[in-house]
Design a protein around this motif. Structure first.
Motif, PDB file in Angstrom:
ATOM      1  N   ASP A 136       0.815  -1.213   0.000  1.00 51.09           N
ATOM      2  CA  ASP A 136       0.000   0.000   0.000  1.00 51.09           C
ATOM      3  C   ASP A 136       0.852   1.268   0.000  1.00 51.09           C
ATOM      4  OD1 ASP A 136      -2.447  -1.346   0.031  1.00 51.09           O
ATOM      5  OD2 ASP A 136      -2.374  -1.580   2.211  1.00 51.09           O
ATOM      6  N   LYS A 140      -0.315   5.063   0.958  1.00 47.64           N
ATOM      7  CA  LYS A 140       0.208   5.716   2.153  1.00 47.64           C
ATOM      8  C   LYS A 140       0.877   7.039   1.813  1.00 47.64           C
ATOM      9  CE  LYS A 140       0.709   1.571   4.994  1.00 47.64           C
ATOM     10  NZ  LYS A 140       1.626   0.658   5.708  1.00 47.64           N
ATOM     11  N   SER A 172      -2.385   2.900  11.440  1.00 44.93           N
ATOM     12  CA  SER A 172      -2.519   1.451  11.396  1.00 44.93           C
ATOM     13  C   SER A 172      -3.452   1.048  10.262  1.00 44.93           C
ATOM     14  CB  SER A 172      -3.071   0.923  12.723  1.00 44.93           C
ATOM     15  OG  SER A 172      -2.208   1.248  13.798  1.00 44.93           O
ATOM     16  N   ASP A 173      -3.298  -0.186   9.802  1.00 47.69           N
ATOM     17  CA  ASP A 173      -4.162  -0.685   8.726  1.00 47.69           C
ATOM     18  C   ASP A 173      -5.622  -0.580   9.131  1.00 47.69           C
ATOM     19  OD1 ASP A 173      -1.924  -1.248   7.259  1.00 47.69           O
ATOM     20  OD2 ASP A 173      -1.890  -3.388   7.762  1.00 47.69           O
ATOM     21  N   ASN A 174      -6.434  -0.191   8.172  1.00 52.63           N
ATOM     22  CA  ASN A 174      -7.890  -0.092   8.331  1.00 52.63           C
ATOM     23  C   ASN A 174      -8.330   1.071   9.217  1.00 52.63           C
ATOM     24  OD1 ASN A 174      -8.289  -2.468   6.747  1.00 52.63           O
ATOM     25  ND2 ASN A 174      -7.826  -3.703   8.568  1.00 52.63           N
ATOM     26  N   GLU A 175      -7.412   1.907   9.655  1.00 49.67           N
ATOM     27  CA  GLU A 175      -7.785   3.095  10.406  1.00 49.67           C
ATOM     28  C   GLU A 175      -7.926   4.286   9.466  1.00 49.67           C
ATOM     29  OE1 GLU A 175      -5.395   3.995  13.749  1.00 49.67           O
ATOM     30  OE2 GLU A 175      -5.939   2.175  14.866  1.00 49.67           O
ATOM     31  N   THR A 176      -8.759   5.226   9.850  1.00 48.01           N
ATOM     32  CA  THR A 176      -9.002   6.393   9.003  1.00 48.01           C
ATOM     33  C   THR A 176      -8.784   7.694   9.773  1.00 48.01           C
ATOM     34  OG1 THR A 176     -11.367   6.299   9.541  1.00 48.01           O
ATOM     35  CG2 THR A 176     -10.644   5.160   7.540  1.00 48.01           C
TER      36      THR A 176
END
Length: 208
Positions: A136, A140, A172-176
């Motif tokens: 990603d 990022k 962190s992954d899946n955080e917005t």
């Protein structure tokens, strides 16, 4: 309806995103522009930029404003005549406006591989947690660019450096959500960041 999304991060703040599907002619006929803005849009060489400019005026209408309620200061930062804070962005076929009682900034960018070419110009502290081998990596980088652009619009200070003065805490992954800092002239300013991804685009906005 090209109003693509409405977000209310808090009771004082609203974000609206427009998907630009209309032609230049349709957009042009549906808005009223101040003489200086009319001259500006007619002078644009790119129809993509013209449509982006006009779609922002459509978003203003969604907030209950018009082009006549908007003005820019000497630094190029937009303001509303009623005193509310505003930030504006557009990229390809999306535009966005955020309005708040507090200082805010917003940016939308298309996720493209070419961002790696300029990464060295805006990535500083973030090198500590970024990896070019990350699947990603492009996403990022785009988030970080959007965050720093939003901070730049919010701070509206000449000579502010994306690389030197703006720091984005890893996500962190899946955080917005994340936190970002501006360190400028021996002072630190902390901002809450929210971001989202849609149709190959990233949008980030900064609020205190």
């Amino acid at each position: 309806m090209p109003l693509y999304k409405t977000i209310n991060p808090n009771s004082k703040t609203c974000v609206k995103i427009w998907k630009i599907e209309e032609s230049y002619e349709v957009l042009f006929q549906s808005v009223n522009l101040r003489p200086e803005c009319l001259k500006r849009v007619l002078g644009m060489k790119s129809e993509l930029h013209q449509r982006g400019f006009l779609s922002v005026r459509k978003l203003l209408a969604e907030f209950g404003y018009s082009d006549f309620d908007l003005f820019y200061d000497a630094c190029g930062k937009p303001h509303l005549k009623d005193g509310k804070q505003i930030s504006i962005t557009h990229s390809f076929n999306f535009s966005g406006v955020i309005v708040s009682d507090d200082s805010i900034g917003i940016d939308i960018e298309k996720q493209r591989n070419k961002i790696t070419v300029i990464a060295h110009k805006f990535i500083g502290y973030e090198n500590q947690y970024l990896s070019e081998n990350d699947a990603d990596y492009i996403k990022k980088l785009t988030v970080i660019w959007c965050v720093k652009e939003a901070l730049y619009k919010l701070f509206a200070t000449p000579h502010l450096s994306f690389k030197k003065h703006c720091l984005v805490i890893p996500v962190s992954d899946n955080e917005t959500e994340t936190v970002a800092w501006i360190e400028y002239e021996n002072k630190k300013f902390r901002y809450h960041i929210q971001f989202l991804e849609f149709e190959g685009f990233t949008c980030a906005y900064a609020i205190p």
